[in-house]
Enzyme design. Structure first.
Site, mmCIF file in Angstrom:
data_model
loop_
_atom_site.group_PDB
_atom_site.id
_atom_site.type_symbol
_atom_site.label_atom_id
_atom_site.label_comp_id
_atom_site.label_asym_id
_atom_site.label_seq_id
_atom_site.Cartn_x
_atom_site.Cartn_y
_atom_site.Cartn_z
ATOM 1 N N GLU A 171 85.323 21.333 34.262
ATOM 2 C CA GLU A 171 85.088 19.923 33.924
ATOM 3 C C GLU A 171 86.304 19.303 33.229
ATOM 4 O OE1 GLU A 171 81.347 19.459 31.878
ATOM 5 O OE2 GLU A 171 80.226 20.205 33.583
ATOM 6 N N GLU A 372 77.309 25.129 38.079
ATOM 7 C CA GLU A 372 76.416 25.017 36.922
ATOM 8 C C GLU A 372 75.274 24.086 37.275
ATOM 9 O OE1 GLU A 372 77.934 23.760 33.076
ATOM 10 O OE2 GLU A 372 79.720 24.985 33.360
HETATM 11 C C1 BG6 Z 1 78.466 21.601 31.181
HETATM 12 C C2 BG6 Z 1 79.522 22.405 30.481
HETATM 13 O O1 BG6 Z 1 78.870 20.281 31.216
HETATM 14 O O2 BG6 Z 1 77.213 21.493 30.619
HETATM 15 C C3 BG6 Z 1 78.956 23.451 29.527
HETATM 16 O O3 BG6 Z 1 80.396 23.014 31.380
HETATM 17 C C4 BG6 Z 1 77.772 22.901 28.778
HETATM 18 O O4 BG6 Z 1 80.008 23.870 28.681
HETATM 19 C C5 BG6 Z 1 76.687 22.520 29.804
HETATM 20 O O5 BG6 Z 1 77.274 23.748 27.812
HETATM 21 C C6 BG6 Z 1 75.371 22.009 29.235
HETATM 22 O O6 BG6 Z 1 75.545 20.860 28.457
HETATM 23 P P1 BG6 Z 1 75.218 20.853 26.899
HETATM 24 O O7 BG6 Z 1 75.914 19.671 26.344
HETATM 25 O O8 BG6 Z 1 73.738 20.744 26.783
HETATM 26 O O9 BG6 Z 1 75.741 22.127 26.376
#
Ligand code: BG6
Length: 478
Positions: A171, A372
């Site tokens: 990202e 992800e």
């Molecule tokens: C993604 C990132 O955007 O979302 C992670 O690559 C992150 O690092 C994940 O943890 C979930 O989002 P958040 O803000 O709830 O941790």
């Protein structure tokens, strides 16, 4: 509700992801090895939920073998994490490797391979060394681009013989968007031009790493190099031209700003014109643009969580405020949307299918995968049964629906090679820390960070073993 069963292709990745800083903890970290995130945590601990942060994280640094054994138990095909740039070196200028940390990384890679889990390695998941932020203003500097490429070379030299999946950034848009565009995070500087320079320098750094990777022949053993992007699947509020244009501009500034140069080798002309108009054009040379053109990524990981709904901006711009892309748009709050209330994110699994079709139709059907996707839920302890196993049926539904739309995209010709869950274990989020839990595996903070498979962990295991997904869907995709 209707039940659907889908076969999962034999070579389709079913894995899970995480990152170095969100799991490792500070054990063994030397003075001067803080990352930008560590610095933010040190300076602003009060904004981190209940004071947890990268310091303890999940203590993966000491407990990696335990977690890798759990990966084996679940049967993950792939696991993605990052190498912590700030810890991999003791001298960022002269790229001196920290041998203790490098040994640990090598051990993780070897243990994964030994149990049949393919490692996927990201060179940066926000772990910019604080030293480089302080000294050179981080990714504002072309010198930092060069230092990153040197760091990448050291990493490829060490592990290039056995790691087949490489990614430059996770990202790449996120840090500067939170820090310089929206000024939500340390060091709280609003500077749209700097935002755009960071965007560009990370694209340049990716192209230079791809160039190095090819020149040094690291791809000869079938290894690939790509990037993990988080394009936001953007829907306009209405079919009216003003809303459509707002969504189009949003897409240019937040999605195509990375997707186009990294996958197709060129910035969209329209984006360049908008940057010119608003005086935020990045510093660049024709030679650099040629490097970007000739060194596009082999494949892309795409992180997808929720849809972005956009409508036209209706308020007049305050002329004293520097340009921000929201000059053109506002977020639109769809009435009746399905929500994950813990995280405040809409749930709309079809984003994956829509992205799949977009990649097929607009991005040369490049190889890609979901790198992800996941569901962060608060207070999961209340879902424990008598055996103390978290009954996360909500997560099973969430994964099932999203995996379904991933497989649908494959069925309809998108070159999608897999689905990776965020995250393998619960871990530390920026600011939210351990508030919202994402893992297949619980990290029990009340009990020495002990690990326990959740119901979703057992379910994921059966999906992988059976190569078959059965899911109840609200509505069938047509
Ligand atoms: C993604 C990132 O955007 O979302 C992670 O690559 C992150 O690092 C994940 O943890 C979930 O989002 P958040 O803000 O709830 O941790």
């Amino acid at each position: 509700m209707a039940k659907h069963t889908m076969n999962i292709p034999a070579d389709f990745i079913i894995g899970a992801a995480s990152s170095a800083w969100q799991t490792e903890g500070w054990s063994g970290k030397r003075e001067g090895q803080d990352s930008y995130l560590d610095k933010w945590y040190i300076n602003d601990r009060h904004v981190w939920h209940n004071g947890y942060g990268p310091a303890g994280a999940t203590d993966f640094y000491n407990r990696c073998s335990e977690d890798i054994a759990l990966m084996k138990e679940i049967g993950l095909t792939h696991y993605r994490t990052s190498i912590n740039w700030s810890r991999f070196l003791t001298d960022y200028e002269n790229v001196v490797v920290d041998e203790t940390y490098a040994d640990y990384v090598g051990r993780v890679i070897d243990e994964l391979i030994a149990i049949g889990v393919e490692p996927m390695i990201c060179l940066e998941h926000y772990e910019l060394p604080a030293y480089l932020l302080d000294k050179y203003d981080g990714w504002s500097s072309k010198h930092v681009v060069e230092l990153f490429v040197k760091y990448a070379e050291k990493v490829f030299e060490r592990y290039g013989d056995r790691v087949k999946h490489w990614f430059t950034f996770n990202e790449p848009i996120v840090v500067q968007t939170r820090v310089y565009l929206d000024a939500l995070r340390y060091p709280y500087e609003q500077n749209t031009r700097k935002w755009m320079q960071w965007n560009y320098n990370k694209t340049l750094a990716t192209a230079k790493c791809v160039q190095l990777f090819k020149e040094k022949g690291y791809g000869k053993n079938g290894a690939k190099i790509g990037v993990i992007l988080n394009p936001e699947v953007t829907y306009a509020r209405s079919s009216a031209p003003h809303d459509q244009y707002a969504a189009h501009v949003y897409d240019l500034f937040y999605n195509r700003v990375f997707m186009d140069p990294m996958i197709k080798g060129e910035y969209p002309e329209e984006l360049l014109q908008l940057m010119e108009k608003h005086d935020i054009t990045f510093e660049h040379t024709p030679e650099e643009l040629a490097i970007i053109k000739n060194n596009t990524v082999d494949y892309a990981g795409i992180n997808l969580y929720y849809p972005h709904r956009i409508k036209a901006q209706t308020k007049a711009w305050n002329e004293n405020v520097p340009f921000h892309p929201s000059y053109y748009y506002e977020h639109f709050d769809l009435p009746g949307k399905k929500m994950n209330k813990s995280r405040g994110w809409e749930i709309y699994p079809k984003i994956i299918y829509d992205m799949g079709m977009r990649i097929k139709n607009e991005y040369n059907n490049i190889e890609w995968f979901i790198s992800e996707n996941g569901m962060g839920i608060e207070n999961e302890a209340v879902f424990k049964n008598e055996e103390q196993i978290i009954q996360d049926d909500y997560r099973i539904s969430f994964i099932g629906e999203h995996l379904y739309y991933t497989l649908k995209a494959v069925e309809d010709g998108s070159n999608c090679k897999g689905y990776m869950l965020w995250a393998f274990t619960d871990n530390v989020s920026p600011m939210n820390a351990f508030k919202n839990r994402y893992g297949l595996v619980e990290i029990n903070l009340e009990n020495g960070r002990s690990r326990h498979l959740k119901k979703s962990g057992h379910w994921y295991k059966s999906v992988i073993a059976d190569r078959s997904l059965t899911v109840d869907l609200d509505e069938e995709y047509k």
